[in-house]
Motif scaffolding. Structure first.
Motif, PDB file in Angstrom:
ATOM      1  N   ARG A  29       0.828  -1.210   0.000  1.00 58.66           N
ATOM      2  CA  ARG A  29       0.000   0.000   0.000  1.00 58.66           C
ATOM      3  C   ARG A  29       0.861   1.258   0.000  1.00 58.66           C
ATOM      4  NH1 ARG A  29      -3.279  -1.366   4.783  1.00 58.66           N
ATOM      5  NH2 ARG A  29      -3.361  -3.534   4.293  1.00 58.66           N
ATOM      6  N   LEU A  30       1.922   1.248   0.809  1.00 58.38           N
ATOM      7  CA  LEU A  30       2.825   2.399   0.829  1.00 58.38           C
ATOM      8  C   LEU A  30       3.500   2.603  -0.527  1.00 58.38           C
ATOM      9  CD1 LEU A  30       4.646   2.204   4.282  1.00 58.38           C
ATOM     10  CD2 LEU A  30       3.322   4.106   3.396  1.00 58.38           C
ATOM     11  N   GLU A  31       3.911   1.509  -1.156  1.00 59.03           N
ATOM     12  CA  GLU A  31       4.553   1.593  -2.462  1.00 59.03           C
ATOM     13  C   GLU A  31       3.590   2.182  -3.502  1.00 59.03           C
ATOM     14  OE1 GLU A  31       7.900   1.246  -4.841  1.00 59.03           O
ATOM     15  OE2 GLU A  31       7.787   0.760  -2.717  1.00 59.03           O
ATOM     16  N   LEU A  32       2.362   1.703  -3.501  1.00 57.23           N
ATOM     17  CA  LEU A  32       1.357   2.237  -4.435  1.00 57.23           C
ATOM     18  C   LEU A  32       1.074   3.711  -4.160  1.00 57.23           C
ATOM     19  CD1 LEU A  32      -1.139  -0.754  -4.656  1.00 57.23           C
ATOM     20  CD2 LEU A  32       0.487   0.019  -6.396  1.00 57.23           C
ATOM     21  N   LEU A  33       0.999   4.072  -2.889  1.00 53.89           N
ATOM     22  CA  LEU A  33       0.781   5.470  -2.531  1.00 53.89           C
ATOM     23  C   LEU A  33       1.943   6.336  -3.011  1.00 53.89           C
ATOM     24  CD1 LEU A  33      -0.848   7.649  -1.020  1.00 53.89           C
ATOM     25  CD2 LEU A  33       0.492   7.047   1.021  1.00 53.89           C
ATOM     26  N   TRP A  34       3.159   5.862  -2.814  1.00 54.82           N
ATOM     27  CA  TRP A  34       4.317   6.617  -3.277  1.00 54.82           C
ATOM     28  C   TRP A  34       4.337   6.760  -4.790  1.00 54.82           C
ATOM     29  CZ3 TRP A  34       7.245  10.062  -1.296  1.00 54.82           C
ATOM     30  CH2 TRP A  34       7.463  10.090   0.071  1.00 54.82           C
ATOM     31  N   TRP A  35       3.935   5.720  -5.520  1.00 52.73           N
ATOM     32  CA  TRP A  35       3.900   5.837  -6.975  1.00 52.73           C
ATOM     33  C   TRP A  35       2.818   6.812  -7.421  1.00 52.73           C
ATOM     34  CZ3 TRP A  35       7.504   4.918 -10.326  1.00 52.73           C
ATOM     35  CH2 TRP A  35       8.506   4.024 -10.016  1.00 52.73           C
ATOM     36  N   LEU A  36       1.693   6.830  -6.714  1.00 56.57           N
ATOM     37  CA  LEU A  36       0.650   7.816  -7.024  1.00 56.57           C
ATOM     38  C   LEU A  36       1.136   9.232  -6.734  1.00 56.57           C
ATOM     39  CD1 LEU A  36      -2.567   6.028  -5.712  1.00 56.57           C
ATOM     40  CD2 LEU A  36      -1.970   6.543  -8.088  1.00 56.57           C
ATOM     41  N   PHE A  91       9.473  -2.519  -0.181  1.00 56.72           N
ATOM     42  CA  PHE A  91       9.538  -3.953  -0.448  1.00 56.72           C
ATOM     43  C   PHE A  91      10.980  -4.429  -0.600  1.00 56.72           C
ATOM     44  CE2 PHE A  91       9.516  -2.014  -4.584  1.00 56.72           C
ATOM     45  CZ  PHE A  91      10.373  -2.806  -5.332  1.00 56.72           C
ATOM     46  N   LEU A  92      11.931  -3.513  -0.803  1.00 59.61           N
ATOM     47  CA  LEU A  92      13.337  -3.869  -0.949  1.00 59.61           C
ATOM     48  C   LEU A  92      14.009  -4.237   0.371  1.00 59.61           C
ATOM     49  CD1 LEU A  92      14.754  -1.106  -3.309  1.00 59.61           C
ATOM     50  CD2 LEU A  92      14.549  -3.516  -3.793  1.00 59.61           C
ATOM     51  N   ALA A  93      13.349  -3.971   1.488  1.00 62.09           N
ATOM     52  CA  ALA A  93      13.984  -4.073   2.796  1.00 62.09           C
ATOM     53  C   ALA A  93      14.667  -5.417   3.026  1.00 62.09           C
ATOM     54  CB  ALA A  93      12.962  -3.795   3.893  1.00 62.09           C
ATOM     55  N   LYS A  94      14.050  -6.501   2.611  1.00 55.80           N
ATOM     56  CA  LYS A  94      14.622  -7.821   2.877  1.00 55.80           C
ATOM     57  C   LYS A  94      14.991  -8.588   1.615  1.00 55.80           C
ATOM     58  CE  LYS A  94      12.452  -8.282   7.330  1.00 55.80           C
ATOM     59  NZ  LYS A  94      11.595  -9.044   8.210  1.00 55.80           N
ATOM     60  N   THR A 129      12.039   8.414  -6.664  1.00 53.70           N
ATOM     61  CA  THR A 129      12.047   7.015  -6.250  1.00 53.70           C
ATOM     62  C   THR A 129      13.348   6.632  -5.554  1.00 53.70           C
ATOM     63  OG1 THR A 129      10.584   6.507  -8.089  1.00 53.70           O
ATOM     64  CG2 THR A 129      11.695   4.656  -7.039  1.00 53.70           C
ATOM     65  N   VAL A 130      14.470   7.013  -6.114  1.00 52.21           N
ATOM     66  CA  VAL A 130      15.752   6.650  -5.509  1.00 52.21           C
ATOM     67  C   VAL A 130      15.957   7.392  -4.194  1.00 52.21           C
ATOM     68  CG1 VAL A 130      18.261   6.675  -5.844  1.00 52.21           C
ATOM     69  CG2 VAL A 130      16.765   5.990  -7.708  1.00 52.21           C
ATOM     70  N   ALA A 131      15.551   8.649  -4.112  1.00 54.97           N
ATOM     71  CA  ALA A 131      15.640   9.373  -2.838  1.00 54.97           C
ATOM     72  C   ALA A 131      14.783   8.685  -1.778  1.00 54.97           C
ATOM     73  CB  ALA A 131      15.211  10.822  -3.024  1.00 54.97           C
ATOM     74  N   ARG A 132      13.639   8.201  -2.176  1.00 53.32           N
ATOM     75  CA  ARG A 132      12.770   7.468  -1.245  1.00 53.32           C
ATOM     76  C   ARG A 132      13.441   6.181  -0.791  1.00 53.32           C
ATOM     77  NH1 ARG A 132       8.713   3.693  -2.435  1.00 53.32           N
ATOM     78  NH2 ARG A 132       8.919   4.154  -4.643  1.00 53.32           N
ATOM     79  N   TYR A 133      14.075   5.467  -1.692  1.00 55.64           N
ATOM     80  CA  TYR A 133      14.767   4.241  -1.307  1.00 55.64           C
ATOM     81  C   TYR A 133      15.968   4.525  -0.404  1.00 55.64           C
ATOM     82  CZ  TYR A 133      12.031   1.569  -4.677  1.00 55.64           C
ATOM     83  OH  TYR A 133      11.021   0.963  -5.373  1.00 55.64           O
ATOM     84  N   ILE A 134      16.620   5.646  -0.599  1.00 60.42           N
ATOM     85  CA  ILE A 134      17.756   5.996   0.257  1.00 60.42           C
ATOM     86  C   ILE A 134      17.291   6.281   1.683  1.00 60.42           C
ATOM     87  CG2 ILE A 134      19.494   7.782   0.702  1.00 60.42           C
ATOM     88  CD1 ILE A 134      19.869   7.948  -2.357  1.00 60.42           C
TER      89      ILE A 134
END
Length: 157
Positions: free
Chosen positions: A11-18, A65-68, A53-58
């Motif tokens: 849900r967070l990933e979809l929200l971030w993409w929106l 979803f990348l966490a593990k 997107t990359v700033a969010r991943y940083i």
């Protein structure tokens, strides 16, 4: 710290993409409204999406979803180097276009004041997100290495 479930991460990933799509639309709306034949749409969209997107991943890696997913982090580490070179090449192409063409070629035929304003906006916006995306891609492998190391040694993403 409370563990985030996979459904919440999705849900967070979809929200971030929106939110990224909304931000993209807001930033590029003046370009769409005031210019004709803008030649850098694809690259501009890639810069903005990459930067956000990359700033969010940083900064928010444990909530993604990348966490593990260690194999995906390693793939990102390997993929950032060619991505950085490609983005820098596109930035160079934009600068060469500005050097060899008139401002009207970038934004189309507009009244003089509007043309100046739009050329300034397009140039600054393109350079801001272009440089921002390159910088975030330079930082990303170090963040991924740290995350892989931490997960391997402590079990935390």
């Amino acid at each position: 710290m409370q563990e985030i479930s996979n459904a919440q991460k999705l849900r967070l990933e979809l929200l971030w993409w929106l939110l990224t799509g909304l931000f993209l639309a807001l930033v590029l709306a003046p370009v769409y409204i005031y210019t004709e034949g803008y030649p850098f749409w694809r690259v501009n969209i890639i810069y903005i999406v990459t930067f956000v997107t990359v700033a969010r991943y940083i900064f928010l890696l444990p909530t993604t979803f990348l966490a593990k997913m260690q194999w995906l982090k390693v793939a990102l580490i390997c993929g950032t180097i060619p991505a950085i070179f490609l983005l820098i090449q596109e930035m160079n192409r934009f600068q060469v276009f500005l050097d060899y063409n008139e401002p009207e070629d970038l934004v189309g035929l507009l009244p003089i004041e509007t043309s100046r304003t739009m050329v300034k906006y397009v140039r600054n916006e393109f350079i801001l997100f272009g440089v921002g995306s390159v910088i975030t891609l330079v930082i990303l492998p170090f963040r991924m290495i740290r995350s892989v190391w931490r997960y391997r040694n402590t079990g935390q993403p």
